[in-house]
Design a protein around this motif. Structure first.
Motif, PDB file in Angstrom:
ATOM      1  N   GLY A  50      47.963 112.235 139.283  1.00 17.13           N
ATOM      2  CA  GLY A  50      48.237 110.960 138.634  1.00 17.13           C
ATOM      3  C   GLY A  50      47.143 110.637 137.639  1.00 17.13           C
ATOM      4  N   GLU A 105      54.021 110.186 135.592  1.00 17.13           N
ATOM      5  CA  GLU A 105      54.344 109.079 136.491  1.00 17.13           C
ATOM      6  C   GLU A 105      55.661 108.396 136.129  1.00 17.13           C
ATOM      7  N   ARG A 169      54.165 118.596 142.639  1.00 14.41           N
ATOM      8  CA  ARG A 169      53.843 117.158 142.621  1.00 14.41           C
ATOM      9  C   ARG A 169      54.273 116.428 143.895  1.00 14.41           C
ATOM     10  N   GLN A 173      51.483 114.592 146.159  1.00 13.36           N
ATOM     11  CA  GLN A 173      51.611 113.130 146.227  1.00 13.36           C
ATOM     12  C   GLN A 173      51.938 112.621 147.626  1.00 13.36           C
TER      13      GLN A 173
END
Length: 178
Positions: A50, A105, A169, A173
């Motif tokens: 991020g 994002e 990702r 995440q």
């Protein structure tokens, strides 16, 4: 002020270390500007961590090199590298990570590839401009040394980062299990 959780700090440190390792993979190119995996891992760091954590990981890497630790390509480090002919590329790394993270994002492939492309362009522009001013070379020589030979590999890197990050990702995440 942004507070980071322990898991965030762990990821930041881990990615800063990965940047150091991948920075050592270098392919010599004409005119002295090597092709490294820095421009692969930096935007990937922004995408996976991020915009905030990715930028901090990249800043940590740049600061480690700035104080003299041999973390840059060819196990180099120090202010002379950061403010030397190829230092513009290094100075643009936190911006690359941030832009890649911002666009990632948004959670759609078009934005992801747009952000990766913009971050590569910024890397080229900052690197090109600094090379031109530090070396006193003409604009055409600076462009030939710092941009032209890297366009094909940059396109490949953008495509690979986009493909890899879409799989990685969600894993990076994911929240740690308690």
């Amino acid at each position: 002020m942004t507070k980071f959780k322990t898991s965030d700090l762990t990821k930041i440190a881990l990615f800063a270390a990965v940047i150091v390792v991948l920075s050592q993979i270098s392919i010599p190119m004409p005119y002295g500007v090597p092709m490294t995996l820095q421009t692969f891992i930096i935007p990937l760091t922004g995408v996976l961590l991020g915009k905030k954590s990715g930028t901090v990981a990249t800043l940590l890497y740049v600061l480690l090199g700035l104080i003299g630790l041999p973390v840059f390509a060819g196990f180099s480090g120090g202010a002379a590298v950061v403010f030397g002919p190829t230092g513009g590329f290094i100075l643009s790394f936190p911006i690359m990570a941030y832009i890649s993270g911002v666009f990632a994002e948004r959670d759609n492939p078009f934005s992801l590839y747009l952000g990766l492309s913009l971050s590569a362009i910024i890397n080229f522009v900052v690197g090109f401009v600094m090379f031109h001013f530090v070396t006193g070379s003409s604009l055409s020589v600076a462009f030939t040394a710092t941009v032209l030979p890297f366009i094909p590999t940059t396109i490949i890197k953008v495509l690979l980062i986009g493909l890899i990050s879409q799989k990685l990702r969600p894993l990076v995440q994911r929240k740690a299990m308690a």
